[in-house]
Design an enzyme around this catalytic site. Structure first.
Site, PDB file in Angstrom:
ATOM      1  CG  HIS A   1      38.496  34.753  51.497  1.00 43.23           C
ATOM      2  ND1 HIS A   1      38.803  35.682  52.584  1.00 43.23           N
ATOM      3  CD2 HIS A   1      37.369  34.328  51.764  1.00 43.23           C
ATOM      4  CE1 HIS A   1      38.136  35.495  53.578  1.00 43.23           C
ATOM      5  NE2 HIS A   1      37.057  35.081  53.037  1.00 43.23           N
ATOM      6  CB  THR A   2      44.076  34.951  47.684  1.00 39.23           C
ATOM      7  OG1 THR A   2      44.209  36.434  48.208  1.00 39.23           O
ATOM      8  CG2 THR A   2      44.956  34.550  47.001  1.00 39.23           C
ATOM      9  CD  GLN A   3      38.909  31.318  46.256  1.00 37.23           C
ATOM     10  OE1 GLN A   3      39.087  29.876  46.327  1.00 37.23           O
ATOM     11  NE2 GLN A   3      38.600  32.011  47.473  1.00 37.23           N
ATOM     12  CB  SER A   4      45.226  30.807  42.508  1.00 39.57           C
ATOM     13  OG  SER A   4      44.851  31.866  41.755  1.00 39.57           O
TER      14      SER A   4
END
Length: 184
Positions: A10-13
Protein backbone atom coordinates in the site's frame (compact mmCIF):
# COMPACT_ATOMS: atom_id res chain seq x y z
CA UNK A 1 2.61 -19.48 0.35
CA UNK A 2 3.57 -16.10 -1.03
CA UNK A 3 3.47 -15.52 -4.73
CA UNK A 4 6.65 -14.64 -6.58
CA UNK A 5 5.30 -11.08 -6.99
CA UNK A 6 5.71 -10.54 -3.24
CA UNK A 7 3.30 -9.19 -0.68
CA UNK A 8 0.58 -6.68 -1.48
CA UNK A 9 1.89 -3.18 -0.87
CA UNK A 10 0.00 0.00 0.00
CA UNK A 11 1.05 3.60 -0.43
CA UNK A 12 2.86 4.57 2.74
CA UNK A 13 3.40 8.17 1.76
CA UNK A 14 2.13 10.39 -1.05
CA UNK A 15 4.40 11.17 -4.02
CA UNK A 16 2.94 14.18 -5.85
CA UNK A 17 1.06 16.46 -3.49
CA UNK A 18 -0.85 19.70 -3.36
CA UNK A 19 -1.18 21.60 -0.13
CA UNK A 20 -3.12 24.82 0.39
CA UNK A 21 -6.87 24.99 -0.06
CA UNK A 22 -9.12 27.75 1.30
CA UNK A 23 -12.88 28.03 1.70
CA UNK A 24 -15.34 30.32 3.41
CA UNK A 25 -19.07 30.78 3.59
CA UNK A 26 -20.41 34.11 2.42
CA UNK A 27 -23.92 35.51 2.45
CA UNK A 28 -25.61 33.30 -0.15
CA UNK A 29 -22.86 30.79 -0.95
CA UNK A 30 -19.39 29.35 -0.51
CA UNK A 31 -16.14 30.46 -2.12
CA UNK A 32 -13.12 28.17 -2.55
CA UNK A 33 -9.56 28.66 -3.75
CA UNK A 34 -6.47 26.49 -4.07
CA UNK A 35 -2.96 26.92 -5.33
CA UNK A 36 -2.09 24.98 -8.49
CA UNK A 37 1.33 23.67 -7.44
CA UNK A 38 1.98 19.93 -7.48
CA UNK A 39 5.09 19.08 -5.49
CA UNK A 40 7.08 15.94 -6.30
CA UNK A 41 8.69 15.44 -2.92
CA UNK A 42 10.39 18.77 -2.22
CA UNK A 43 10.56 19.67 -5.92
CA UNK A 44 7.92 22.14 -7.16
CA UNK A 45 7.35 19.99 -10.27
CA UNK A 46 3.86 20.68 -11.64
CA UNK A 47 2.57 24.24 -11.85
CA UNK A 48 -0.96 23.77 -13.18
CA UNK A 49 -2.68 21.11 -11.07
CA UNK A 50 -6.42 21.71 -10.69
CA UNK A 51 -7.52 20.67 -7.21
CA UNK A 52 -11.04 22.09 -7.15
CA UNK A 53 -13.82 20.05 -8.73
CA UNK A 54 -17.34 21.18 -9.55
CA UNK A 55 -19.41 18.11 -8.71
CA UNK A 56 -22.78 19.54 -9.80
CA UNK A 57 -24.79 22.76 -9.57
CA UNK A 58 -24.90 22.62 -5.75
CA UNK A 59 -21.59 21.00 -4.71
CA UNK A 60 -17.88 21.76 -5.05
CA UNK A 61 -14.88 19.79 -3.76
CA UNK A 62 -11.34 21.00 -3.01
CA UNK A 63 -8.48 18.62 -2.24
CA UNK A 64 -5.13 18.80 -0.55
CA UNK A 65 -2.71 15.89 -0.31
CA UNK A 66 -1.87 13.18 -2.84
CA UNK A 67 -2.84 14.17 -6.39
CA UNK A 68 -3.21 10.54 -7.59
CA UNK A 69 -5.65 9.74 -4.77
CA UNK A 70 -7.63 12.89 -5.58
CA UNK A 71 -7.76 11.91 -9.26
CA UNK A 72 -8.98 8.43 -8.27
CA UNK A 73 -11.77 9.87 -6.13
CA UNK A 74 -12.55 12.46 -8.81
CA UNK A 75 -13.33 9.61 -11.23
CA UNK A 76 -15.48 7.82 -8.65
CA UNK A 77 -17.42 11.01 -7.82
CA UNK A 78 -17.85 11.85 -11.52
CA UNK A 79 -19.31 8.37 -12.13
CA UNK A 80 -21.50 8.75 -9.04
CA UNK A 81 -22.84 12.03 -10.48
CA UNK A 82 -23.39 10.46 -13.93
CA UNK A 83 -25.38 7.64 -12.29
CA UNK A 84 -27.40 10.24 -10.39
CA UNK A 85 -28.11 12.17 -13.61
CA UNK A 86 -29.17 8.98 -15.43
CA UNK A 87 -31.77 8.24 -12.76
CA UNK A 88 -33.44 11.54 -13.69
CA UNK A 89 -35.53 11.40 -10.52
CA UNK A 90 -35.18 15.06 -9.58
CA UNK A 91 -32.65 14.41 -6.83
CA UNK A 92 -29.03 15.60 -6.90
CA UNK A 93 -25.97 14.88 -4.80
CA UNK A 94 -26.01 17.62 -2.19
CA UNK A 95 -22.90 18.86 -0.34
CA UNK A 96 -23.94 17.39 3.00
CA UNK A 97 -24.45 13.95 1.40
CA UNK A 98 -21.13 14.20 -0.46
CA UNK A 99 -19.38 15.18 2.78
CA UNK A 100 -20.93 12.24 4.63
CA UNK A 101 -20.06 9.81 1.80
CA UNK A 102 -16.44 11.02 1.70
CA UNK A 103 -16.19 10.59 5.47
CA UNK A 104 -17.27 6.94 5.15
CA UNK A 105 -14.98 6.27 2.17
CA UNK A 106 -11.91 7.78 3.84
CA UNK A 107 -12.61 6.06 7.17
CA UNK A 108 -13.09 2.73 5.37
CA UNK A 109 -9.80 3.05 3.49
CA UNK A 110 -8.00 4.10 6.66
CA UNK A 111 -9.40 1.04 8.46
CA UNK A 112 -7.96 -1.19 5.72
CA UNK A 113 -4.51 0.40 6.28
CA UNK A 114 -4.65 1.76 2.72
CA UNK A 115 -5.67 5.39 3.23
CA UNK A 116 -6.38 7.95 0.55
CA UNK A 117 -3.80 10.59 1.50
CA UNK A 118 -6.08 13.62 1.17
CA UNK A 119 -7.86 16.38 3.02
CA UNK A 120 -11.10 17.46 1.38
CA UNK A 121 -13.16 20.61 1.71
CA UNK A 122 -16.76 20.15 0.55
CA UNK A 123 -18.81 23.23 -0.17
CA UNK A 124 -22.09 24.19 -1.71
CA UNK A 125 -25.69 25.12 -1.11
CA UNK A 126 -27.82 22.84 1.07
CA UNK A 127 -31.41 24.05 0.89
CA UNK A 128 -30.92 27.80 0.85
CA UNK A 129 -27.95 27.79 3.24
CA UNK A 130 -24.21 27.66 2.46
CA UNK A 131 -22.57 24.39 3.55
CA UNK A 132 -18.86 23.89 4.22
CA UNK A 133 -17.32 20.66 5.51
CA UNK A 134 -13.87 19.17 6.14
CA UNK A 135 -12.78 15.53 6.02
CA UNK A 136 -9.25 14.13 6.31
CA UNK A 137 -7.52 10.85 5.53
CA UNK A 138 -8.59 9.33 8.87
CA UNK A 139 -12.25 10.09 8.14
CA UNK A 140 -12.42 12.87 10.73
CA UNK A 141 -15.09 15.31 9.64
CA UNK A 142 -16.65 18.57 10.78
CA UNK A 143 -18.37 21.64 9.40
CA UNK A 144 -17.21 25.23 9.83
CA UNK A 145 -17.64 28.75 8.45
CA UNK A 146 -13.94 29.11 7.47
CA UNK A 147 -11.61 26.29 6.43
CA UNK A 148 -8.07 26.11 5.12
CA UNK A 149 -5.50 23.35 4.69
CA UNK A 150 -1.75 23.16 4.32
CA UNK A 151 0.88 25.71 5.28
CA UNK A 152 -0.94 28.44 3.37
CA UNK A 153 -3.99 27.67 5.48
CA UNK A 154 -2.10 28.53 8.65
CA UNK A 155 -1.43 31.97 7.22
CA UNK A 156 -4.85 32.45 5.61
CA UNK A 157 -7.18 31.57 8.48
CA UNK A 158 -6.30 34.69 10.53
CA UNK A 159 -6.89 36.89 7.45
CA UNK A 160 -10.30 35.29 6.87
CA UNK A 161 -11.25 35.50 10.57
CA UNK A 162 -10.23 39.15 10.80
CA UNK A 163 -12.36 40.05 7.77
CA UNK A 164 -15.42 38.32 9.26
CA UNK A 165 -14.89 39.87 12.70
CA UNK A 166 -14.53 43.31 11.14
CA UNK A 167 -17.83 42.83 9.27
CA UNK A 168 -19.54 41.19 12.25
CA UNK A 169 -20.80 38.16 10.30
CA UNK A 170 -20.74 36.60 6.87
CA UNK A 171 -19.20 38.68 4.08
CA UNK A 172 -20.95 39.37 0.79
CA UNK A 173 -19.69 37.72 -2.40
CA UNK A 174 -17.35 40.55 -3.44
CA UNK A 175 -15.84 40.91 0.04
CA UNK A 176 -15.30 37.15 0.24
CA UNK A 177 -13.63 37.19 -3.20
CA UNK A 178 -11.25 39.95 -2.07
CA UNK A 179 -10.32 38.01 1.05
CA UNK A 180 -9.68 34.86 -1.01
CA UNK A 181 -7.42 36.81 -3.37
CA UNK A 182 -5.46 38.06 -0.35
CA UNK A 183 -5.11 34.49 0.91
CA UNK A 184 -3.99 33.08 -2.41
Amino acid sequence: PMSSAGPKKHTQSPITTGTSTFAMKFDGGVIMAADTLGSYGSLARYTNVQRIMKVNETSVLAAGGDIADFQFLQEVITQKQIDEDCRDDGFTLKPKALHSWLTRVLYNRRSKFDPLWNIFLVGGIEGDEPYLGYVNLQGTAFTETLLATGLGGEMALPVMRRAMEKKGGLLNKEEAREVMLQCI
